[in-house]
Write a protein that holds these residues in place. Structure first.
Motif, short mmCIF file in Angstrom:
data_model
loop_
_atom_site.label_atom_id
_atom_site.label_comp_id
_atom_site.label_asym_id
_atom_site.label_seq_id
_atom_site.Cartn_x
_atom_site.Cartn_y
_atom_site.Cartn_z
N TYR A 120 0.36 -6.50 5.32
CA TYR A 120 -0.77 -5.66 4.94
C TYR A 120 -1.61 -6.34 3.87
O TYR A 120 -2.85 -6.39 3.96
CB TYR A 120 -0.24 -4.32 4.45
N VAL A 121 -0.95 -6.88 2.86
CA VAL A 121 -1.65 -7.49 1.73
C VAL A 121 -2.37 -8.78 2.13
O VAL A 121 -3.36 -9.17 1.51
CB VAL A 121 -0.65 -7.75 0.58
N ALA A 122 -1.91 -9.44 3.20
CA ALA A 122 -2.46 -10.74 3.58
C ALA A 122 -3.95 -10.69 3.85
O ALA A 122 -4.65 -11.71 3.69
CB ALA A 122 -1.72 -11.27 4.82
N THR A 123 -4.49 -9.54 4.24
CA THR A 123 -5.93 -9.44 4.45
C THR A 123 -6.70 -9.82 3.19
O THR A 123 -7.81 -10.33 3.27
CB THR A 123 -6.30 -8.00 4.90
N GLY A 124 -6.11 -9.58 2.04
CA GLY A 124 -6.78 -9.95 0.79
C GLY A 124 -7.08 -11.42 0.68
O GLY A 124 -8.02 -11.82 -0.02
N ASP A 125 -6.33 -12.27 1.40
CA ASP A 125 -6.59 -13.71 1.38
C ASP A 125 -7.92 -14.05 2.03
O ASP A 125 -8.47 -15.13 1.78
CB ASP A 125 -5.47 -14.46 2.10
N ARG A 126 -8.40 -13.16 2.88
CA ARG A 126 -9.66 -13.41 3.59
C ARG A 126 -10.74 -12.40 3.19
O ARG A 126 -11.72 -12.23 3.91
CB ARG A 126 -9.42 -13.32 5.11
N LEU A 127 -10.55 -11.73 2.06
CA LEU A 127 -11.44 -10.62 1.72
C LEU A 127 -12.89 -11.05 1.54
O LEU A 127 -13.81 -10.39 2.07
CB LEU A 127 -10.95 -9.92 0.44
N GLU A 128 -13.14 -12.15 0.84
CA GLU A 128 -14.53 -12.55 0.59
C GLU A 128 -15.29 -12.87 1.87
O GLU A 128 -16.37 -12.30 2.10
CB GLU A 128 -14.56 -13.75 -0.37
N PRO A 129 -14.78 -13.73 2.75
CA PRO A 129 -15.51 -13.96 4.01
C PRO A 129 -15.54 -12.72 4.89
O PRO A 129 -16.50 -12.52 5.64
CB PRO A 129 -14.74 -15.10 4.67
N HIS B 180 -12.06 -2.89 -2.21
CA HIS B 180 -11.59 -2.95 -0.83
C HIS B 180 -10.33 -3.82 -0.68
O HIS B 180 -9.86 -4.00 0.44
CB HIS B 180 -12.69 -3.51 0.08
N ARG B 181 -9.82 -4.33 -1.78
CA ARG B 181 -8.66 -5.21 -1.68
C ARG B 181 -7.39 -4.43 -1.35
O ARG B 181 -7.08 -3.44 -2.02
CB ARG B 181 -8.47 -5.98 -2.99
N PRO B 182 -6.64 -4.85 -0.34
CA PRO B 182 -5.37 -4.17 -0.04
C PRO B 182 -4.32 -4.55 -1.08
O PRO B 182 -4.10 -5.73 -1.34
CB PRO B 182 -5.01 -4.70 1.35
N ARG B 183 -3.71 -3.55 -1.67
CA ARG B 183 -2.70 -3.81 -2.69
C ARG B 183 -1.35 -3.31 -2.19
O ARG B 183 -1.26 -2.30 -1.49
CB ARG B 183 -3.09 -3.12 -3.99
N MET C 94 0.38 0.40 0.60
CA MET C 94 1.22 0.48 1.79
C MET C 94 2.61 1.00 1.43
O MET C 94 3.21 1.79 2.18
CB MET C 94 1.31 -0.88 2.47
N GLU C 95 3.13 0.58 0.29
CA GLU C 95 4.44 1.08 -0.13
C GLU C 95 4.41 2.60 -0.31
O GLU C 95 5.32 3.32 0.11
CB GLU C 95 4.86 0.40 -1.43
N PHE C 96 3.35 3.10 -0.93
CA PHE C 96 3.22 4.53 -1.16
C PHE C 96 3.10 5.29 0.17
O PHE C 96 3.68 6.36 0.36
CB PHE C 96 2.02 4.79 -2.06
N PHE C 97 2.34 4.72 1.11
CA PHE C 97 2.20 5.34 2.43
C PHE C 97 3.54 5.39 3.15
O PHE C 97 3.93 6.44 3.69
CB PHE C 97 1.19 4.55 3.25
N LEU C 98 4.27 4.29 3.15
CA LEU C 98 5.57 4.27 3.81
C LEU C 98 6.56 5.19 3.11
O LEU C 98 7.38 5.85 3.76
CB LEU C 98 6.10 2.84 3.88
N ASP C 99 6.49 5.24 1.79
CA ASP C 99 7.35 6.17 1.04
C ASP C 99 7.06 7.62 1.43
O ASP C 99 7.97 8.45 1.50
CB ASP C 99 7.15 5.99 -0.46
#
Length: 284
Positions: A208-217, A240-243, A247-252
Motif C-alpha cells: 500500500y505504501v509503495a505508491t508513495g514512491d511514485r507520488l510526484e509523477p 495524498h501520500r499513503p501512510r 492501511m493498518e488502521f483499516f485492517l484493524d
C-alpha cells in the motif's frame, strides 16, 4: 521482496506494479504475472499496450473508477483491444446518471433547469471520495477519515468488491485492477486479495505504501487531466501520500468488526470455492 522487479514501467502510467513476490504467513510467496495494480490507464501508448498484452499476457482490466470519471475521461485505449475485457466496477453508491452523488434518484423527467444543473454536475467528480486527502496526519483524525472512506467502499459496494476479486480469481491470464491514482480504491481491493492469499500483514501494508514512491509523477499525471486538476491544485501534495498507519488502521477495523478481512468477505457472500480459486491463482 524485490521491489525493483515488481514495478512495471510504462510510458502512459506511473503506478503499475505486480503483486507477485510478496511473502505469505506460511513461508511462501505470491506469483508474478497474475495480478497487477495501477493508476489511470487513459494515456497508455501503443508500446505500453503491446507490452501488457504480449509480455504480461493481460486479459482482464478491473476499473474501479466512478461512472463520472469514466464518462469525463472517455474510453481508454484498452477498450479498443478485443483480447482485453474491461470490468467497470465502481466502489461508490452512485445514485444518478450523471454524478458520483445521488443527484437524480428519481426517474421522473427533469425540467430544463434541472437538466442543465445535472449536466453541469457531470463536469465534476466527487473529489472527496475519488482522491481522498488526509489533512493532518499527526493524530487519529486522519486515520479515522481514511478508514471512513475505505469502509464506505465495503459498505456501499460489496457487490463490486466481490466481483473484482472473482475476476482476479477466475480470469485467464493477467488481471490489472486500477482506479485514478491506484492508491485508495485499488489499495483496498489489493489488500483484500492479498489477505485471501495469506500474505503477511506487514507486506500488505508495505505494498500500500509503495505508491508513495511514485507520488510526484503520479500527481503530475493526474493534474494533466481536467477531471482531477482542480482538486489536486487545492490540496498539498503530501496530503495524498499513503501512510502505513492508514492501511493498518483499516485492517484493524476489519479485525475488530468482522474478525479480519476474510470475515468480512464471508459475510458478504464470498465462498470457500472463491477463496480456493484466488489462492490458486496467486500462490506458487
Amino acid at each position: 521482496m524485490n521491489e525493483l522487479t515488481r514495478w512495471i514501467d510504462l510510458d502512459g502510467a506511473v503506478n503499475v506494479r505486480d503483486l507477485g513476490g510478496l511473502p505469505t504467513v506460511d513461508g511462501g510467496t505470491t506469483r508474478f504475472g497474475r495480478v497487477l495494480r495501477g493508476d489511470n490507464l487513459q494515456d497508455l501508448t501503443a508500446p505500453d499496450i503491446e507490452r501488457l498484452l504480449g509480455e504480461l499476457k493481460l486479459r482482464d482490466v478491473i476499473d474501479l473508477r466512478s461512472h463520472a470519471e469514466v464518462n469525463l475521461e472517455g474510453p481508454g485505449p484498452l477498450t479498443r483491444v478485443p483480447d482485453v475485457t474491461i470490468h467497470h466496477l465502481t466502489l461508490f453508491a452512485e445514485g444518478g446518471r450523471y454524478t458520483d452523488v445521488e443527484a437524480d434518484t428519481s426517474r421522473a423527467p427533469m425540467s430544463g433547469t434541472a437538466e442543465a444543473e445535472a449536466r453541469e454536475a457531470a463536469a465534476r467528480i466527487d473529489a472527496e471520495r475519488v482522491l481522498p486527502w488526509q489533512g493532518r496526519h499527526e493524530d487519529k483524525v486522519a486515520e479515522a477519515r481514511v478508514v471512513g472512506f475505505y469502509s464506505a467502499y465495503l459498505r456501499d459496494r460489496p457487490d463490486s468488491v466481490l466481483a473484482a476479486l472473482r475476476v482476479l480469481a477466475y480470469g485467464d491470464g493477467a488481471a490489472l485492477v486500477h482506479c485514478a491514482a491506484g492508491k485508495d480504491r485499488t489499495g483496498v481491493v489489493s489488500a483484500l486479495a492479498l489477505s485471501v492469499a495469506g500474505v503477511t500483514r506487514e507486506a500488505i501494508v508495505a505494498d500500500y505504501v509503495a505508491t508513495g514512491d511514485r507520488l510526484e509523477p503520479l500527481l503530475g499525471r493526474l493534474r494533466s487531466s481536467a477531471t482531477y486538476r482542480d482538486d489536486l491544485d487545492s490540496r498539498p501534495a503530501d496530503s495524498h501520500r499513503p501512510r502505513p498507519e492508514y492501511m493498518e488502521f483499516f485492517l484493524d477495523s476489519l479485525d475488530a468488526h468482522y474478525g479480519g478481512p476474510l470475515g468480512w468477505l464471508d459475510r458478504s457472500g464470498w465462498t470457500p470455492g472463491d477463496a480456493a480459486a484466488l489462492r490458486s491463482r496467486l500462490l506458487d
